[in-house]
Design a protein around this motif. Structure first.
Motif, mmCIF file in Angstrom:
data_model
loop_
_atom_site.group_PDB
_atom_site.id
_atom_site.type_symbol
_atom_site.label_atom_id
_atom_site.label_comp_id
_atom_site.label_asym_id
_atom_site.label_seq_id
_atom_site.Cartn_x
_atom_site.Cartn_y
_atom_site.Cartn_z
ATOM 1 N N ILE A 44 0.836 -1.200 0.000
ATOM 2 C CA ILE A 44 0.000 0.000 0.000
ATOM 3 C C ILE A 44 0.872 1.252 0.000
ATOM 4 C CG2 ILE A 44 -1.708 1.314 1.320
ATOM 5 C CD1 ILE A 44 -2.798 -1.420 2.309
ATOM 6 N N ALA A 45 1.928 1.248 0.816
ATOM 7 C CA ALA A 45 2.830 2.403 0.869
ATOM 8 C C ALA A 45 3.515 2.623 -0.474
ATOM 9 C CB ALA A 45 3.868 2.205 1.976
ATOM 10 N N CYS A 46 3.950 1.546 -1.108
ATOM 11 C CA CYS A 46 4.585 1.680 -2.425
ATOM 12 C C CYS A 46 3.585 2.120 -3.485
ATOM 13 C CB CYS A 46 5.223 0.359 -2.836
ATOM 14 S SG CYS A 46 6.708 -0.029 -1.909
ATOM 15 N N ALA A 47 2.372 1.603 -3.434
ATOM 16 C CA ALA A 47 1.358 1.951 -4.426
ATOM 17 C C ALA A 47 0.998 3.431 -4.357
ATOM 18 C CB ALA A 47 0.110 1.095 -4.228
ATOM 19 N N PHE A 48 0.900 3.974 -3.155
ATOM 20 C CA PHE A 48 0.639 5.406 -3.013
ATOM 21 C C PHE A 48 1.909 6.227 -3.204
ATOM 22 C CE2 PHE A 48 -3.306 4.456 -0.505
ATOM 23 C CZ PHE A 48 -4.172 5.250 -1.236
ATOM 24 N N GLY A 49 3.026 5.727 -2.681
ATOM 25 C CA GLY A 49 4.239 6.526 -2.577
ATOM 26 C C GLY A 49 5.048 6.691 -3.838
ATOM 27 N N ILE A 50 5.291 5.618 -4.579
ATOM 28 C CA ILE A 50 6.187 5.716 -5.731
ATOM 29 C C ILE A 50 5.639 6.657 -6.803
ATOM 30 C CG2 ILE A 50 7.240 4.401 -7.621
ATOM 31 C CD1 ILE A 50 7.666 2.135 -5.570
ATOM 32 N N PRO A 51 4.391 6.486 -7.268
ATOM 33 C CA PRO A 51 3.890 7.468 -8.245
ATOM 34 C C PRO A 51 3.755 8.867 -7.646
ATOM 35 C CG PRO A 51 2.501 5.513 -8.247
ATOM 36 C CD PRO A 51 3.443 5.392 -7.099
ATOM 37 N N GLY A 52 3.458 8.939 -6.346
ATOM 38 C CA GLY A 52 3.360 10.243 -5.692
ATOM 39 C C GLY A 52 4.692 10.971 -5.659
ATOM 40 N N ILE A 53 5.753 10.261 -5.359
ATOM 41 C CA ILE A 53 7.091 10.866 -5.339
ATOM 42 C C ILE A 53 7.503 11.309 -6.736
ATOM 43 C CG2 ILE A 53 9.537 10.341 -4.976
ATOM 44 C CD1 ILE A 53 8.618 8.628 -2.567
ATOM 45 N N ILE A 54 7.203 10.482 -7.734
ATOM 46 C CA ILE A 54 7.526 10.847 -9.112
ATOM 47 C C ILE A 54 6.794 12.121 -9.517
ATOM 48 C CG2 ILE A 54 7.267 10.144 -11.532
ATOM 49 C CD1 ILE A 54 7.807 7.263 -10.582
ATOM 50 N N SER A 55 5.528 12.239 -9.142
ATOM 51 C CA SER A 55 4.781 13.448 -9.504
ATOM 52 C C SER A 55 5.331 14.679 -8.785
ATOM 53 C CB SER A 55 3.292 13.279 -9.219
ATOM 54 O OG SER A 55 3.048 13.152 -7.845
ATOM 55 N N ILE A 56 5.767 14.537 -7.553
ATOM 56 C CA ILE A 56 6.359 15.668 -6.835
ATOM 57 C C ILE A 56 7.664 16.097 -7.488
ATOM 58 C CG2 ILE A 56 7.469 16.332 -4.659
ATOM 59 C CD1 ILE A 56 5.282 14.643 -3.253
ATOM 60 N N ILE A 57 8.485 15.121 -7.886
ATOM 61 C CA ILE A 57 9.742 15.453 -8.562
ATOM 62 C C ILE A 57 9.466 16.159 -9.885
ATOM 63 C CG2 ILE A 57 11.739 14.433 -9.739
ATOM 64 C CD1 ILE A 57 11.755 12.313 -7.475
ATOM 65 N N LEU A 58 8.499 15.655 -10.649
ATOM 66 C CA LEU A 58 8.177 16.279 -11.931
ATOM 67 C C LEU A 58 7.645 17.697 -11.743
ATOM 68 C CD1 LEU A 58 6.587 13.271 -13.823
ATOM 69 C CD2 LEU A 58 8.697 14.458 -14.428
ATOM 70 N N LEU A 59 6.873 17.922 -10.702
ATOM 71 C CA LEU A 59 6.374 19.277 -10.459
ATOM 72 C C LEU A 59 7.470 20.202 -9.963
ATOM 73 C CD1 LEU A 59 2.896 18.626 -8.848
ATOM 74 C CD2 LEU A 59 3.370 19.642 -11.069
ATOM 75 N N PHE A 60 8.439 19.660 -9.231
ATOM 76 C CA PHE A 60 9.529 20.490 -8.718
ATOM 77 C C PHE A 60 10.403 21.003 -9.851
ATOM 78 C CE2 PHE A 60 13.791 20.934 -6.768
ATOM 79 C CZ PHE A 60 13.489 21.974 -5.907
ATOM 80 N N PHE A 61 10.714 20.137 -10.792
ATOM 81 C CA PHE A 61 11.547 20.522 -11.932
ATOM 82 C C PHE A 61 10.665 20.722 -13.160
ATOM 83 C CE2 PHE A 61 14.537 17.973 -9.333
ATOM 84 C CZ PHE A 61 15.442 18.968 -9.068
ATOM 85 N N THR A 62 10.028 21.874 -13.251
ATOM 86 C CA THR A 62 9.105 22.092 -14.364
ATOM 87 C C THR A 62 9.809 22.511 -15.640
ATOM 88 O OG1 THR A 62 8.697 24.335 -13.595
ATOM 89 C CG2 THR A 62 7.125 22.655 -12.915
ATOM 90 N N THR A 63 10.983 23.062 -15.556
ATOM 91 C CA THR A 63 11.716 23.422 -16.768
ATOM 92 C C THR A 63 13.184 23.081 -16.581
ATOM 93 O OG1 THR A 63 12.216 25.651 -16.016
ATOM 94 C CG2 THR A 63 10.173 25.374 -17.242
ATOM 95 N N TRP A 64 13.890 22.938 -17.694
ATOM 96 C CA TRP A 64 15.318 22.635 -17.613
ATOM 97 C C TRP A 64 16.093 23.809 -17.037
ATOM 98 C CZ3 TRP A 64 16.898 18.052 -17.256
ATOM 99 C CH2 TRP A 64 16.263 17.017 -17.925
ATOM 100 N N THR A 65 15.566 25.007 -17.173
ATOM 101 C CA THR A 65 16.209 26.168 -16.567
ATOM 102 C C THR A 65 16.235 26.024 -15.045
ATOM 103 O OG1 THR A 65 15.381 27.516 -18.375
ATOM 104 C CG2 THR A 65 16.194 28.676 -16.447
ATOM 105 N N ASP A 66 15.126 25.556 -14.489
ATOM 106 C CA ASP A 66 15.074 25.326 -13.047
ATOM 107 C C ASP A 66 16.065 24.257 -12.626
ATOM 108 O OD1 ASP A 66 13.070 27.197 -12.874
ATOM 109 O OD2 ASP A 66 11.455 25.713 -12.884
#
Length: 77
Positions: A44-66
């Motif tokens: 359950i932790a992996c099912a919620f956590g892994i895609p959630g962490i990936i989405s947070i990383i993708l939102l953090f780095f929205t452009t290559w400039t960042d």
């Protein structure tokens, strides 16, 4: 021009924002499915956590400039 959170300032679609949204939906779907199937807590932790962490990383780095700004800050430039 119609603006959404998925578009950059120049009107182009932001692939990272779209993918972050899809991974957030996947996190919810996988987590609820694992709850319905009565999986162990680690699954359950992996099912919620892994895609959630990936989405947070993708939102953090929205452009290559960042990304380059963060790398330069870490390197001390």
């Amino acid at each position: 021009m119609f603006r959404t959170v998925f578009k950059e300032n120049d009107g182009q679609w932001s692939m990272r924002r779209v993918l972050a949204f899809l991974f957030a939906l996947a996190s919810i779907g996988c987590g609820i499915t694992s709850l319905i199937l009565k999986a162990v807590w680690q699954v359950i932790a992996c099912a919620f956590g892994i895609p959630g962490i990936i989405s947070i990383i993708l939102l953090f780095f929205t452009t290559w400039t960042d990304v380059s700004t963060v790398v330069n800050a870490v390197k001390g430039k």
